[in-house]
Design an enzyme around this catalytic site. Structure first.
Site, short mmCIF file in Angstrom:
data_model
loop_
_atom_site.label_atom_id
_atom_site.label_comp_id
_atom_site.label_asym_id
_atom_site.label_seq_id
_atom_site.Cartn_x
_atom_site.Cartn_y
_atom_site.Cartn_z
N ASN A 1 -2.32 -2.49 -8.86
CA ASN A 1 -3.22 -3.65 -8.96
C ASN A 1 -2.52 -4.66 -9.86
O ASN A 1 -1.56 -4.31 -10.54
CB ASN A 1 -4.57 -3.26 -9.59
CG ASN A 1 -5.51 -2.62 -8.59
OD1 ASN A 1 -6.04 -1.54 -8.83
ND2 ASN A 1 -5.73 -3.28 -7.48
N ASN B 1 -5.04 4.96 -0.42
CA ASN B 1 -5.59 4.89 -1.77
C ASN B 1 -7.08 4.56 -1.70
O ASN B 1 -7.70 4.19 -2.69
CB ASN B 1 -4.88 3.86 -2.65
CG ASN B 1 -4.97 2.44 -2.12
OD1 ASN B 1 -4.15 2.03 -1.30
ND2 ASN B 1 -5.95 1.68 -2.57
N ARG C 1 -13.91 -8.54 -11.51
CA ARG C 1 -13.24 -9.02 -10.31
C ARG C 1 -14.24 -9.10 -9.17
O ARG C 1 -14.98 -8.15 -8.92
CB ARG C 1 -12.09 -8.05 -9.97
CG ARG C 1 -11.34 -8.43 -8.72
CD ARG C 1 -10.16 -7.51 -8.46
NE ARG C 1 -9.72 -7.70 -7.08
CZ ARG C 1 -8.75 -7.01 -6.50
NH1 ARG C 1 -8.10 -6.08 -7.17
NH2 ARG C 1 -8.41 -7.24 -5.24
N TYR D 1 6.01 -6.43 -2.53
CA TYR D 1 4.60 -6.38 -2.14
C TYR D 1 4.18 -7.77 -1.68
O TYR D 1 3.85 -8.64 -2.48
CB TYR D 1 3.77 -5.92 -3.34
CG TYR D 1 2.37 -5.43 -3.02
CD1 TYR D 1 1.72 -5.75 -1.83
CD2 TYR D 1 1.67 -4.64 -3.92
CE1 TYR D 1 0.44 -5.30 -1.55
CE2 TYR D 1 0.39 -4.18 -3.67
CZ TYR D 1 -0.21 -4.51 -2.48
OH TYR D 1 -1.48 -4.06 -2.22
N HIS E 1 2.45 -5.18 -8.29
CA HIS E 1 2.06 -6.59 -8.17
C HIS E 1 2.89 -7.45 -9.13
O HIS E 1 2.64 -8.66 -9.23
CB HIS E 1 0.58 -6.77 -8.56
CG HIS E 1 -0.43 -6.33 -7.53
ND1 HIS E 1 -0.50 -5.06 -7.05
CD2 HIS E 1 -1.44 -7.01 -6.92
CE1 HIS E 1 -1.51 -4.97 -6.18
NE2 HIS E 1 -2.09 -6.15 -6.09
N LYS F 1 0.41 -6.69 2.61
CA LYS F 1 -1.04 -6.55 2.49
C LYS F 1 -1.65 -7.23 3.70
O LYS F 1 -1.50 -8.45 3.88
CB LYS F 1 -1.50 -7.23 1.19
CG LYS F 1 -2.99 -7.31 0.99
CD LYS F 1 -3.70 -5.97 1.00
CE LYS F 1 -3.27 -5.08 -0.13
NZ LYS F 1 -3.90 -3.75 -0.11
N ASP G 1 -0.90 -2.55 4.91
CA ASP G 1 -2.14 -2.02 4.31
C ASP G 1 -3.28 -3.02 4.48
O ASP G 1 -3.42 -3.94 3.68
CB ASP G 1 -1.88 -1.76 2.82
CG ASP G 1 -3.14 -1.36 2.07
OD1 ASP G 1 -4.14 -0.99 2.72
OD2 ASP G 1 -3.12 -1.40 0.82
N PRO G 2 -4.14 -2.84 5.52
CA PRO G 2 -5.26 -3.76 5.70
C PRO G 2 -6.52 -3.38 4.93
O PRO G 2 -7.58 -3.99 5.14
CB PRO G 2 -5.50 -3.69 7.20
CG PRO G 2 -5.14 -2.29 7.55
CD PRO G 2 -4.03 -1.86 6.62
N ASN G 3 -6.44 -2.39 4.04
CA ASN G 3 -7.60 -1.96 3.26
C ASN G 3 -8.85 -1.79 4.14
O ASN G 3 -9.90 -2.41 3.88
CB ASN G 3 -7.90 -2.92 2.10
CG ASN G 3 -6.92 -2.79 0.95
OD1 ASN G 3 -6.11 -3.69 0.73
ND2 ASN G 3 -6.94 -1.68 0.24
N HIS H 1 0.26 3.33 -5.70
CA HIS H 1 -0.56 2.13 -5.54
C HIS H 1 -0.45 1.24 -6.78
O HIS H 1 -0.09 1.71 -7.85
CB HIS H 1 -2.01 2.62 -5.35
CG HIS H 1 -3.07 1.61 -5.64
ND1 HIS H 1 -3.60 1.43 -6.90
CD2 HIS H 1 -3.68 0.73 -4.82
CE1 HIS H 1 -4.51 0.48 -6.85
NE2 HIS H 1 -4.59 0.04 -5.60
O1 GKR Z 1 -4.46 -6.91 -5.13
O2 GKR Z 1 -5.81 -7.57 -3.56
C1 GKR Z 1 -5.10 -6.72 -4.10
C2 GKR Z 1 -4.99 -5.38 -3.43
O3 GKR Z 1 -5.77 -5.35 -2.27
C3 GKR Z 1 -5.42 -4.29 -4.38
O4 GKR Z 1 -6.66 -4.59 -4.91
C4 GKR Z 1 -5.45 -2.93 -3.75
O5 GKR Z 1 -6.06 -2.03 -4.62
O6 GKR Z 1 -3.05 -3.04 -3.76
C5 GKR Z 1 -4.14 -2.30 -3.51
C6 GKR Z 1 -4.02 -1.41 -2.33
O7 GKR Z 1 -2.94 -0.93 -2.05
O8 GKR Z 1 -5.02 -1.11 -1.68
MG MG Z 2 -3.69 0.29 -0.45
#
Ligand code: GKR
Ligand code: MG
Length: 435
Positions: free
Chosen positions: A332, A279, A414, A146, A359, A194, A223-225, A330
């Protein structure tokens, strides 16, 4: 066997300055370790989200949990969700920072209790958790490397500062170096980046550089959320058609099922079958048929922490299989207790079609709370231990250190946007879509 006590350990664990579209990770991530004691002298454990919200939610179910028989999980779930109008209330990964959505109290809180109960039951009958759920379909669960863009620093502050194993990673070459290091150490065979941090051209170049370096034998996902518009998502999907096909995927490129469905339709029109994973747009059972009907999501990202525990993960695996969808997992920021819950859950899911996220490489030995130190990875996978329950026990000295770190830091939730403003850019805001 009856539960005689519920003990909550709020802890803080050093976390490097990782970037995502949410902003920047704080120097410490918050977690809660849960212990359930029984009148028969057993202790069951779990790990979940940290900070005031999750701790208060767990405290609020104390009257229901203390005195219960840990085998009676279905009635506990019913009691805990009695005031939720539909399962739609159980949302976790919306556009808020994960773990900070007040609406998902029920599934998250129940999951922590369920996992500790399964640990207890496993210990009582002498079986690993995955073997309580009909048995495992795999002995070793694969995880992915990751990768995050990050600033320099290993996380923590002062005497709790951690070594910066990966250095600053803010371009393609540094991401390749980060990946090489992670694969050398853990043996991962799939790679996740990410994204949503640097302009899409740079992230496209990063994925291409990873492909050049590691070859097609290492499937790639980005994964750009939700940082991209539909237009940008299509553009990136088009640019990375070769790299993301063959076992990879495009995860939450944009917001909403409608947006994801539009991206899928436009890519398919170009004969681009890159699957979309989520997710964010799919976070509870109600969302799954809706996502499938629109063809907006082809891979549902499970996670025992917010889908309502290990048994719900197994239901999700059945549901996605029936609907012809794929499933991955997924994560965290977390320690070894969570890693083992994720591993048992994944071991018991027949429809797990990709390596799971974790993670774990971002945390260190100094913060681990399980006896014996860090969980071992074997060629990118974690084996189901022979010991009953989750197969790990708490190291109480380490737990006390985690509690002490928690007591010293000022924040109780957070907030990646605030961290970004404090350390990188005072004017930074989470804008969706950014590009
Ligand atoms: O750890 O910053 C992070 C990730 O963005 C996490 O908060 C996400 O929930 O890993 C996650 C994801 O796949 O969206
Ligand atoms: Mg994600």
């Amino acid at each position: 066997m009856r539960i005689s006590d519920l003990i909550l350990h709020p802890i803080a664990i050093a976390d490097p300055p990782l970037r995502s579209s949410y902003g920047l990770h704080a120097p410490f991530a918050l977690r809660t370790v849960v212990e359930l004691k029984t009148d028969s002298g057993l202790t069951g454990i779990a790990e979940t989200y940290g900070g005031d919200g999750p701790v208060a939610a767990l405290e609020s179910v104390r009257p229901q949990v203390v005195g219960m028989d840990p085998f009676q999980l279905s009635s506990l779930f019913r009691a805990m969700t009695a005031d939720v109008p539909s399962r739609q209330g159980d949302r976790s990964q919306t556009y808020l920072v994960p773990g900070e959505n007040p609406l998902d109290r029920h599934t998250r809180t129940f999951a922590a209790i369920e996992i500790a109960c399964l640990d207890l039951i496993g210990k009582a009958v002498g079986k690993p958790v995955c073997d309580l759920l009909g048995g495992r379909v795999r002995d070793c669960v694969s995880f992915s490397a990751y990768l995050f863009y990050k600033h320099g620093g290993g996380g923590g502050i002062g005497e709790d500062a951690r070594e910066d194993e990966y250095g600053e990673v803010l371009d393609a070459a540094a991401a390749v170096r980060e990946c090489r290091q992670m694969i050398a150490r853990y043996g991962f065979r799939e790679i996740k980046l990410k994204g949503g941090v640097l302009p899409p051209e740079v992230e496209i170049e990063t994925i291409r550089a990873l492909r050049r370096e590691f070859g097609a034998a290492y499937p790639l996902r980005i994964d750009p959320n939700c940082a991209w518009s539909v237009e940008t998502s299509v553009l990136v999907g088009r640019a990375l058609k070769d790299e993301l096909s063959g076992g990879g995927y495009l995860e939450d490129p944009c917001a909403t099922l409608e947006g994801m469905g539009e991206v899928r339709r436009r890519l398919l029109n170009e004969s681009n079958e890159t699957p979309l994973a989520s997710n964010v747009a799919v976070t509870c059972f109600d969302d799954v048929p809706a996502a499938q009907a629109r063809d907006a999501v082809q891979i549902v990202l499970s996670d025992p922490h917010y889908w309502g525990g290990v048994r719900n993960m197994q239901y999700l695996s059945h549901l996605t299989e029936v609907l012809g969808m794929g499933m991955s997992m997924h994560s965290n920021s977390h320690l070894g207790v969570s890693l083992m819950a994720m591993t048992h859950a994944a071991a018991a899911c027949s429809n797990l079609t990709y390596a799971c996220d974790t993670h774990y490489p971002w945390q260190t030995e100094r913060d681990e709370v399980v006896t014996g130190g860090r969980i071992h990875f074997d060629n990118g996978g974690v084996r189901i231990p022979a010991q009953p329950g989750l197969g790990v026990e708490l190291d109480y000295d380490q737990l006390a250190r985690g509690r002490e770190r928690y007591s010293k830091i000022p924040y109780r939730k957070r907030d990646d946007e605030a961290e970004m403003q404090k350390h990188v850019d005072p004017n930074w805001k989470r804008i969706l879509p950014r590009w």
